[in-house]
Design an enzyme around this catalytic site. Structure first.
Site, short mmCIF file in Angstrom:
data_model
loop_
_atom_site.label_atom_id
_atom_site.label_comp_id
_atom_site.label_asym_id
_atom_site.label_seq_id
_atom_site.Cartn_x
_atom_site.Cartn_y
_atom_site.Cartn_z
CD GLU A 93 -3.03 -0.88 2.39
OE1 GLU A 93 -4.04 -1.53 2.09
OE2 GLU A 93 -2.67 -0.39 3.29
CB CYS A 106 2.65 7.96 2.89
SG CYS A 106 3.08 6.91 4.20
CB CYS A 113 7.06 -4.17 9.34
SG CYS A 113 8.21 -3.04 10.03
CB CYS A 117 5.36 -1.05 16.50
SG CYS A 117 6.96 -0.62 16.05
CB CYS A 120 2.28 -0.52 13.71
SG CYS A 120 2.43 -0.37 11.98
N GLY A 160 6.76 -1.16 6.52
CA GLY A 160 8.35 -1.48 6.45
C GLY A 160 9.07 -0.34 7.41
CG LEU A 216 10.93 9.24 22.03
CD1 LEU A 216 11.96 8.23 22.04
CD2 LEU A 216 11.19 10.43 22.44
CG HIS A 217 5.76 5.89 19.42
ND1 HIS A 217 5.34 7.05 18.60
CD2 HIS A 217 5.88 4.97 18.30
CE1 HIS A 217 5.07 6.73 17.53
NE2 HIS A 217 5.80 5.72 17.32
CG ASN A 291 -4.96 6.50 13.36
OD1 ASN A 291 -6.03 6.98 13.65
ND2 ASN A 291 -3.83 6.84 12.71
CB CYS A 334 -0.12 7.11 11.57
SG CYS A 334 0.65 8.97 11.09
#
Ligand code: SAH
Length: 344
Positions: A93, A106, A113, A117, A120, A160, A216-217, A291, A334
């Site tokens: 995508e 994007c 990936c 995470c 995600c 990725g 970072l998060h 999200n 995102c």
């Protein structure tokens, strides 16, 4: 197997032509057909001899994709599901966003990936392979052709981890940058990483002019490791050391991404910790309302908390903005990209 001709930057294509006993200047003509005229066949390269066209056809592919699906958001964002037309019939995508300053694509850098995470959607799909440089380039070209536009900004924020496909991404950036290629300046390109420390040092030493975004998060290892397993390999102290080196070497600001999840990393204590961590650094914080993904445990912070968080940072010397949410109705925002759009 034929090689994708879009894997080669101009100088490398010259070398290829020499190997084919052709004059290197042909590479410039071919580049024009590929990136200005955006042709779909070697046969359309009418200033090349028929013989050369045939030779190219035998040795190279144009790496074209098929648009499997295209979705459009109410806000104008578009998401493409591309069929790579490779042997495994891989799908990826890419997203097109339109801003007042132009169009931003994007792009994805891998099929799947490895980073894992927890928040995600790209994590839900197994990693199968790196994208070739030509496959990164093709996402941009296909969108430009389909929409009849010129893209002015690229963000490596699709599926990725771009720094886990380092060589192909760096090579794709050369073609993107090349005035005879896609002609998009490095300052209009952002690379986002989950924090692969050795590659951040490498980027710094290369003096690459792209913008570096670091996911970072959280400012503490416990929460960050829960969200991002990569933190177990490269904990915050090491990550920040690499970031400081990068800033010192390049004199460029790093953009830190921080996805706010309710009761996880979004309270005042977290904001205080973040201020301490980034104090004195040439940095910008990009706050992303998280999200929620299917079966995900993280949910979006309240608007009130997001604004409080931002204000706290801004009041304490850290420049922070809230990322405008685009394309969430078509799962283009995102963290919502997948290898395959299984729903609908
Ligand atoms: N692998 C790279 C690029 C991935 S996506 C990286 O990790 O940076 C770009 C950004 O979207 C990253 O900051 C990523 O952490 C963030 N992201 C992923 N899932 C998200 C979600 N569900 N909500 C908000 N942001 C998310």
């Amino acid at each position: 197997m034929r090689k994708n001709i879009k894997n080669y930057d101009l100088n490398d294509l010259k070398e290829e032509l020499i190997l084919l006993n052709e004059k290197p200047f042909r590479a410039e003509q071919i580049f024009k057909w590929l990136y200005s005229e955006k042709v779909n066949s070697f046969n359309e390269m009418t200033n090349l001899s028929l013989e050369l066209r045939k030779k190219l056809e035998e040795n190279y592919s144009l790496g074209l994709f098929k648009i499997e699906k295209k979705l459009e958001s109410v806000d104008g964002t578009k998401k493409y599901l591309f069929d790579l037309q490779d042997e495994e019939k891989n799908l990826i995508e890419s997203v097109l966003m339109s801003y007042h300053h132009g169009y931003t694509a994007c792009v994805s850098s891998q099929i799947g990936c490895k980073m894992g995470c927890k928040f995600c959607a790209s994590t839900g799909i197994p990693f199968s392979r790196n994208l070739e440089s030509g496959e990164i380039i093709e996402q941009i070209l296909e969108i430009e052709k389909e929409e009849n536009i010129k893209i002015s900004n690229i963000v490596f924020m699709g599926i990725g981890e771009p720094l886990d496909n380092y060589e192909n991404v760096m090579n794709a950036i050369k073609i993107i940058n090349n005035p005879k290629g896609l002609n998009i300046g490095a300052r209009h390109i952002s690379i986002s990483t989950s924090g692969l420390v050795p590659k951040i040092y490498d980027l710094a030493d290369r003096q690459i002019q792209c913008t570096l975004s670091v996911s970072l998060h959280s400012s503490n290892n416990k929460t960050r490791s829960e969200m991002m397993p990569v933190n177990n390999s490269y904990p915050i102290e090491e990550l920040m050391k690499a970031c400081k080196y990068y800033i010192e070497k390049t004199n460029k600001r790093i953009s830190f991404e921080y996805a706010l999840a309710k009761d996880n990393n979004d309270n005042l204590e977290d904001a205080k910790e973040l201020v301490k961590l980034l104090h004195g650094m040439l940095a910008h914080v990009n706050l992303i309302p998280i999200n929620k993904i299917e079966d995900g445990k993280y949910t979006k912070s309240t608007n009130e908390n997001i604004i409080k968080f931002r204000d706290y940072l801004n009041d304490h010397g850290i420049v922070a903005t809230i990322r405008r949410e685009l394309g969430s109705d078509i799962s283009a925002a995102c963290g919502q990209l997948r290898k395959q759009n299984l729903k609908e």
